[in-house]
Design a protein around this motif. Structure first.
Motif, PDB file in Angstrom:
ATOM      1  N   PRO A 263      26.005 -18.778 -23.312  1.00  0.00           N
ATOM      2  CA  PRO A 263      27.427 -18.488 -23.069  1.00  0.00           C
ATOM      3  C   PRO A 263      27.701 -17.007 -22.841  1.00  0.00           C
ATOM      4  N   ARG A 264      27.063 -16.151 -23.635  1.00  0.00           N
ATOM      5  CA  ARG A 264      27.255 -14.707 -23.450  1.00  0.00           C
ATOM      6  C   ARG A 264      26.609 -14.236 -22.151  1.00  0.00           C
ATOM      7  N   GLU A 280      28.542 -25.661 -19.017  1.00  0.00           N
ATOM      8  CA  GLU A 280      28.522 -26.934 -19.730  1.00  0.00           C
ATOM      9  C   GLU A 280      27.121 -27.175 -20.280  1.00  0.00           C
ATOM     10  N   LEU A 281      27.038 -27.477 -21.579  1.00  0.00           N
ATOM     11  CA  LEU A 281      25.762 -27.704 -22.253  1.00  0.00           C
ATOM     12  C   LEU A 281      25.718 -29.135 -22.784  1.00  0.00           C
ATOM     13  N   GLU A 282      24.632 -29.844 -22.484  1.00  0.00           N
ATOM     14  CA  GLU A 282      24.468 -31.223 -22.953  1.00  0.00           C
ATOM     15  C   GLU A 282      23.062 -31.391 -23.527  1.00  0.00           C
ATOM     16  N   GLY A 283      22.957 -32.192 -24.577  1.00  0.00           N
ATOM     17  CA  GLY A 283      21.648 -32.508 -25.150  1.00  0.00           C
ATOM     18  C   GLY A 283      21.038 -31.385 -25.950  1.00  0.00           C
ATOM     19  N   GLY A 284      21.870 -30.548 -26.561  1.00  0.00           N
ATOM     20  CA  GLY A 284      21.339 -29.419 -27.330  1.00  0.00           C
ATOM     21  C   GLY A 284      20.515 -29.833 -28.529  1.00  0.00           C
ATOM     22  N   SER A 285      20.682 -31.077 -29.001  1.00  0.00           N
ATOM     23  CA  SER A 285      19.913 -31.542 -30.161  1.00  0.00           C
ATOM     24  C   SER A 285      18.512 -32.020 -29.788  1.00  0.00           C
ATOM     25  N   ALA A 333      19.493 -31.520 -21.388  1.00  0.00           N
ATOM     26  CA  ALA A 333      18.133 -31.824 -21.825  1.00  0.00           C
ATOM     27  C   ALA A 333      18.109 -33.226 -22.408  1.00  0.00           C
ATOM     28  N   TYR A 334      17.017 -33.942 -22.154  1.00  0.00           N
ATOM     29  CA  TYR A 334      16.881 -35.297 -22.700  1.00  0.00           C
ATOM     30  C   TYR A 334      15.408 -35.694 -22.702  1.00  0.00           C
ATOM     31  N   HIS A 335      15.076 -36.634 -23.598  1.00  0.00           N
ATOM     32  CA  HIS A 335      13.716 -37.157 -23.678  1.00  0.00           C
ATOM     33  C   HIS A 335      13.532 -38.276 -22.662  1.00  0.00           C
ATOM     34  N   GLU A 336      12.338 -38.330 -22.084  1.00  0.00           N
ATOM     35  CA  GLU A 336      12.027 -39.412 -21.152  1.00  0.00           C
ATOM     36  C   GLU A 336      10.511 -39.539 -21.043  1.00  0.00           C
ATOM     37  N   GLY A 337      10.004 -40.714 -21.386  1.00  0.00           N
ATOM     38  CA  GLY A 337       8.580 -40.979 -21.228  1.00  0.00           C
ATOM     39  C   GLY A 337       7.672 -40.017 -21.967  1.00  0.00           C
ATOM     40  N   GLY A 338       8.026 -39.658 -23.204  1.00  0.00           N
ATOM     41  CA  GLY A 338       7.181 -38.759 -23.981  1.00  0.00           C
ATOM     42  C   GLY A 338       7.275 -37.307 -23.553  1.00  0.00           C
TER      43      GLY A 338
END
Length: 727
Positions: A263-264, A280-285, A333-338
């Protein structure tokens, strides 16, 4: 004891500062958010109180005045303007500098912060703020220089911002592994403890050795008649697997630890470029191994800067293109297929393929013949060439030719890949695929000429076994290059024995075919034997083997022997999979038909482009009004026969500007859910004619050209156009 208190203070304050950067930028967009303002106030108040207790006078004086400013903002006495946000961000930077000085020397140093303190005092005065705001536009981009403290208050603030808010290193490495936001929460009992990272690394190495010992024990116990030993080994296997999983979890961190700084970064860079950008930020976890988290910071920062500098247009240009004046930058960010997928996308101008090819031709990277035959993904690959840049001028952000090639090499060192998806005028998205961890991975063990190798399981698609007779019948050749027809598609084949220069494969033996995915390509690898999948411990290669593109590391097998881990991307490059795919595509491309009468639809696309398409490639001809067009996910669509029809402007596909018309002429191509609307400038005629002269080749998206009605006309390849844009 005092040292422990200071260390605790430094760690928690550093985490709090990361939070402050994000909160202040967010607050600037929504100054009325009282809850966020209260949270910022509490953080500064906590730092001030602890600094006073530990007798850090300079830090206490800065945070004290900052607290006063935040208090007046919180009480509604004054309002948050851009200049006040800049002063507060400068205060955060000053606090961070003091903390680094305290950590390095256990003292605050000789730095003079009186200018900043006076600037904060001046920002408390609401009467002169509008004048200051008008004078200070662009002050944040100035380079810091030592200046005396000027007497006029306005000059005080101007020089303070120029001194404090200069460009900072984009990624100061964290000294501790702590989740952000801890200092802002009152917790009765903290369920976490801090562990030295070196201890975690050593623990991970020991677990790796335990996994190797487990593998050896399982191999020997398999041939033992002692049922008690077999049962014990199975129990040990379960415990080791569970221990491995839990130790790996101790090293996993959410990717938001990397995203906290963006953001900064986005706010400062957008201001310096004169642009308006919403992040816009998605999947930070989404969690990754700590080693990978640390390694991807610089590549992600470069891609973010690239999107703002090259991708998102200035407000005036966006308004002229019927876009919102504020551009959008998305990180997800997201997990997919290991694996973990990271996407950095913007709604900017997109990538101009013709401009990229022109620059590549100027630099001698490609030949004119090669340029004419390049597909879109091949054009995008040019952006990753060393020293390549499309910037017209050199700035502090871009134009030096040091960029995407470094991003690509750093991602590939992690066993990952990066590719680009772009539509001219609509934006571009960089997609990064990286493994969850580099320490212990599942792999397929294979054999070639008596040697064993491991292939990471994330690259596997499927396994096939062909007896000698089947192999002779099903393996075809195009220009002496072997290919395999897999469910109707031709798959490039590589012989691992030949690639590694171990000799030729015996054609009388049965063939084991491993279908692998390298980036967005698939190819087949012929090997002698396939053993089994197992967890392997990745060991780095020695310095002498670092330059070999076929190997990603090494591991120790159950019998104590070393097996090399194959780099699938490196194998694809070494075997020339891209060139084989081009040969396959060329062999399958039908030339314009000569000598027979054909039904053709004549149309125009672009200012003067005369084109034709076989009528059997067009399902229907339609007209849509401009007000029927809707925007979904950045793409234009229309409601059509109870379904949603995506629209694709052919003029933009071929690098020409889109004509603005109230009525759209559309060629509907495909069937059912695979239909797409090809928007053209004008539909001229439907004819039936024998083509007497034609020429293969031409630009991507065409079958070539032919003489139709006495004029040279390009023949559209509708299927190829869809593949060019990922349709």
């Amino acid at each position: 004891m005092a040292d422990e208190i200071v260390e605790e203070f430094l760690v928690e304050s550093r985490d709090s500062l990361d939070q402050l950067d994000r909160e202040l930028v967010a607050l600037e967009s929504n100054p009325g958010d009282k809850q966020r303002l209260a949270s910022i106030f509490r953080v500064v108040h906590t730092i001030k109180g602890t600094a006073g207790f530990l007798q850090f006078a300079k830090l206490e004086s800065i945070t004290h005045v900052g607290e006063n400013l935040l208090s007046r903002l919180r009480d509604g006495v004054i309002t948050l303007e851009t200049v006040r946000t800049s002063v507060l961000l400068a205060t955060v930077d000053a606090i961070r500098t003091l903390l680094e000085q305290i950590e390095a020397t256990e003292a605050e140093g000789e730095g003079d912060y009186s200018t900043l303190v006076k600037a904060l005092q001046f920002a408390l005065d609401d009467a002169t703020l509008p004048q200051a705001d008008a004078t200070l536009r662009g002050a944040e981009a100035a380079v810091p220089v030592p200046v005396p403290v000027p007497e006029p208050p306005l000059a005080v603030l101007k020089n303070a911002l120029a001194e404090i808010a200069a460009p900072k290193p984009v990624e100061p490495p964290p000294k501790a592994d702590v989740k952000p936001g801890r200092a802002t929460q009152a917790v009765v009992e903290d369920p976490r403890i801090r562990v030295d990272v070196k201890l975690l690394d050593r623990l991970m190495n020991l677990v790796g050795e335990l996994v190797l010992a487990r593998n050896q024990l399982l191999q020997h116990s398999g041939a033992s008649p002692d049922t008690g030993l077999v049962s014990t080994c199975q129990r040990l296997n379960l415990i080791t697997t569970e221990l491995q999983e839990n130790v790996m979890k101790t090293r996993m961190q959410p990717i938001e630890n990397v995203w906290n700084k963006f953001p900064r970064v986005v706010r400062d860079l957008a201001h310096s470029c004169g642009k308006q950008v919403k992040l816009e930020l998605e999947g930070g976890s989404t969690e990754l191994d700590k080693t990978i988290i640390e390694a991807i910071g610089d590549p992600l920062t470069h891609l973010v800067r690239n999107s703002i500098d090259h991708g998102i247009e200035p407000p005036a240009a966006r308004s002229a293109a019927n876009k919102p004046s504020t551009g959008t930058l998305r990180l997800s960010a997201y997990h997919e297929g290991g694996r973990v997928n990271i996407e950095i996308g913007d709604d900017g101008r997109g990538i101009d393929g013709e401009r990229v090819k022109m620059r590549a031709l100027e630099r001698g990277l490609i030949t004119p013949e090669r340029a004419r035959a390049m597909a879109e993904h091949e054009i995008h690959a040019l952006l990753f060439a060393p020293g390549f840049s499309t910037a017209e001028t050199v700035t502090n952000i871009s134009g030096r030719g040091v960029g995407l090639d470094v991003v690509k090499s750093n991602i590939e060192k992690l066993g990952g890949s990066v590719d680009i998806d772009s539509t001219l005028g609509r934006g571009a998205t960089f997609r990064i695929r990286i493994p969850l961890t580099l320490a212990i991975i599942p792999a397929l063990v294979i054999g070639v000429r008596g040697e064993r190798y491991a292939i990471p399981q994330v690259n596997l698609v499927e396994l096939l076994r062909l007896d000698a007779d089947q192999a002779e019948q099903l393996i075809e050749h195009i220009d002496d290059v072997p290919v395999y027809r897999l469910r109707g598609n031709l798959l490039p084949l590589l012989d691992l024995s030949e690639l590694l220069q171990l000799g030729e494969r015996d054609p009388t033996r049965d063939a084991n075919l491993i279908v692998l995915a390298a980036d967005d390509r698939q190819f087949g690898l012929l090997v002698d034997e396939i053993f089994d999948t197992e967890e392997i411990v990745v060991k780095p290669l020695g310095r002498e083997l670092k330059g070999l593109d076929a190997y990603a590391g090494a591991t120790i097998m159950g019998d104590g022997r070393v097996a090399l881990i194959l780099d699938v991307m490196g194998l694809a490059e070494r075997g020339g999979v891209g060139a084989i795919e081009r040969k396959i595509k060329e062999s399958l491309r039908p030339p314009p038909i000569e000598g027979n009468a054909q039904q053709l639809l004549l149309f125009r696309s672009g200012a003067s482009s005369r084109m034709a398409v076989p009528l059997d490639a067009v399902a229907r001809l339609e007209e849509f009004q401009r007000d029927q067009v809707e925007l979904v996910g950045g793409s234009e669509v229309v409601q059509y026969r109870g379904d949603i029809l995506p629209l694709l402007y052919l003029s933009e596909v071929f690098g020409e500007p889109r004509a603005q018309r109230d009525t759209l002429q559309v060629l509907v191509h495909g069937q059912g859910e695979h239909q797409i609307g090809l928007v053209v400038d004008a539909i001229d005629d439907v004819i039936q004619q024998e083509i007497v002269a034609s020429r293969r080749g031409g630009r991507p998206g065409t079958l070539g050209s032919a003489v139709i009605q006495g004029k040279v006309t390009e023949i559209l390849d509708a299927d190829s156009v869809r593949s060019l844009v990922g349709g």
